[in-house]
Design a protein around this motif. Structure first.
Motif: not given
Length: 421
Positions: A399, A402-403
């Motif tokens: 995750a 993408e951040r």
């Protein structure tokens, strides 16, 4: 192409152009010794950016395009040498700014000379908290009213919070805190202990163990941590000694996670630890993956120019690259190579600066001795947890990929960070 550009930029420095013909920027750091992977990576990342700027004609300064002239100084990670270099640079009447320094102790020894003369410096990639808090208000004395020192790295306060958070999220209750005896290591230990308190004392520190630069056998320290029941080792240090800790853990069959500062991503840790380094976790501001077109171009350019397949310290290289573009933007906005005017522009950049790590919107504001973050560019949103896997650092959490990609597109403006104008 990148190689030709860099060679052209270096040739400019060798031509002996007179003051006023160029924008003089000094690149400092340890280009030899145990900290060299970080120092050379930051320097070479900076050179890529300088080469790009020079290939495009230079920086527009008051209607005239001026190329950047590079001044290199190797501090060898030695405090006394760093102080001498800072004194030399501070005496240069036509120096626009300084980018660099890896070691917190070198910052502490040298930056005071630059600050006294008002020379604008962007610390990159040294992350030790003391590098900036030395200028802040203290209980016994006020901080400096006007500060020419900035930082472009995720400081240890951010990193220590992430390290402690990682241990808590993994449901550990007992940890050992291991650190080296440098200013960086001791400062990092203090930051981690402070964060353990701030995060509710959910971790019991069952051992605190120190090692020195040059130590090769950490068995005694690790056996004490193991016998105390440590479920993870939280580590802060610099140099190849970090690998000695990882290898020592394997030697005594201590199968617990190693979590620590960003220096665990250095090539001399990864290479010397080998398979024993797999699973090691550390905060990162840049991971060597082409998650954006800018990152892809930067990585390919670095590999081709310096003939490598892996950047020795991707974090340091990317920070060096972006720091140059911030300095260049400040020179352009100031319309001057005068270091004091560049400092003022850097505190109030009007236009976004597109970098490989992020698009930087107003990363700094006017210095406030009660709030050192006014001269700190990075926030938590530009930092992710990396993990060593088979000789490289990868994203520790999918995750986060993408951040960080989104952060590379746009960084949070200063107002949203609660910074003071």
């Amino acid at each position: 192409m990148f190689k030709q550009i860099v060679q052209g930029s270096l040739l400019l420095a060798a031509l002996g152009l007179h003051a006023g013909d160029t924008v003089k920027i000094a690149l400092t750091g340890p280009f030899s010794g145990g900290s060299a992977p970080m120092g050379t990576s930051a320097r070479d990342g900076s050179k890529l950016a300088i080469a790009e700027i020079n290939a495009a004609g230079g920086i527009l300064v008051g209607g005239k395009k001026m190329k950047i002239e590079i001044i290199e100084r190797d501090d060898e990670a030695k405090n006394e040498r760093g102080a001498l270099i800072a004194q030399e640079l501070a005496a240069m009447g036509d120096l626009t700014g300084v980018i660099g320094t890896v070691n917190t102790g070198v910052c502490m020894a040298g930056d005071k000379h630059l600050q006294e003369k008002g020379i604008t410096k962007i610390i990159c990639p040294a992350a030790g908290s003391a590098s900036m808090t030395q200028w802040a208000n203290k209980p016994d004395k006020p901080g400096v009213k006007d500060n020419s020192i900035f930082r472009f790295a995720a400081h240890d306060g951010i990193q220590a919070a992430m390290v402690v958070e990682e241990a808590i999220n993994r449901k550990f209750t007992k940890v050992a805190v291991v650190f080296d005896s440098t200013n960086y290591g001791v400062s990092g230990r203090d930051d981690m202990l402070d964060q353990i308190k701030k995060q509710g004392n959910k971790l019991e520190v069952v051992a605190q163990e120190k090692f020195n630069i040059g130590d090769k056998d950490m068995t005694a320290q690790l056996l004490r941590a193991k016998s105390a029941g440590a479920q993870a080792i939280l580590i802060w240090g610099i140099g190849p000694e970090l690998a000695a800790v990882s290898n020592g853990m394997a030697k005594i069959n201590m199968k617990v996670p190693l979590i620590g500062g960003w220096t665990l991503s250095m090539s001399n840790f990864i290479d010397n630890a080998g398979k024993n380094g797999n699973g090691t976790l550390m905060p990162q501001t840049f991971i060597e993956e082409p998650i954006t077109p800018k990152a892809k171009s930067f990585i390919e350019g670095y590999h081709k120019t310096y003939k490598v397949t892996r950047i020795p310290s991707p974090v340091a290289a990317a920070q060096g690259y972006d720091a140059v573009y911030l300095m260049a933007a400040a020179v352009k906005q100031a319309g001057s190579t005068d270091t004091k005017k560049v400092k003022e522009a850097l505190e109030d950049l009007k236009e976004p600066v597109v970098g490989v790590i992020a698009t930087w919107n107003h990363p700094y504001t006017k210095w406030d001795p009660a709030d050192v973050t006014t001269h700190e560019a990075f926030r938590r949103e530009q930092t992710v947890m990396g993990m060593v896997q088979d000789g490289r650092v990868v994203f520790g959490n999918d995750a986060d990929r993408e951040r960080l990609r989104k952060s590379a597109i746009t960084a949070t403006p200063a107002k949203a960070k609660g910074k003071k104008k």
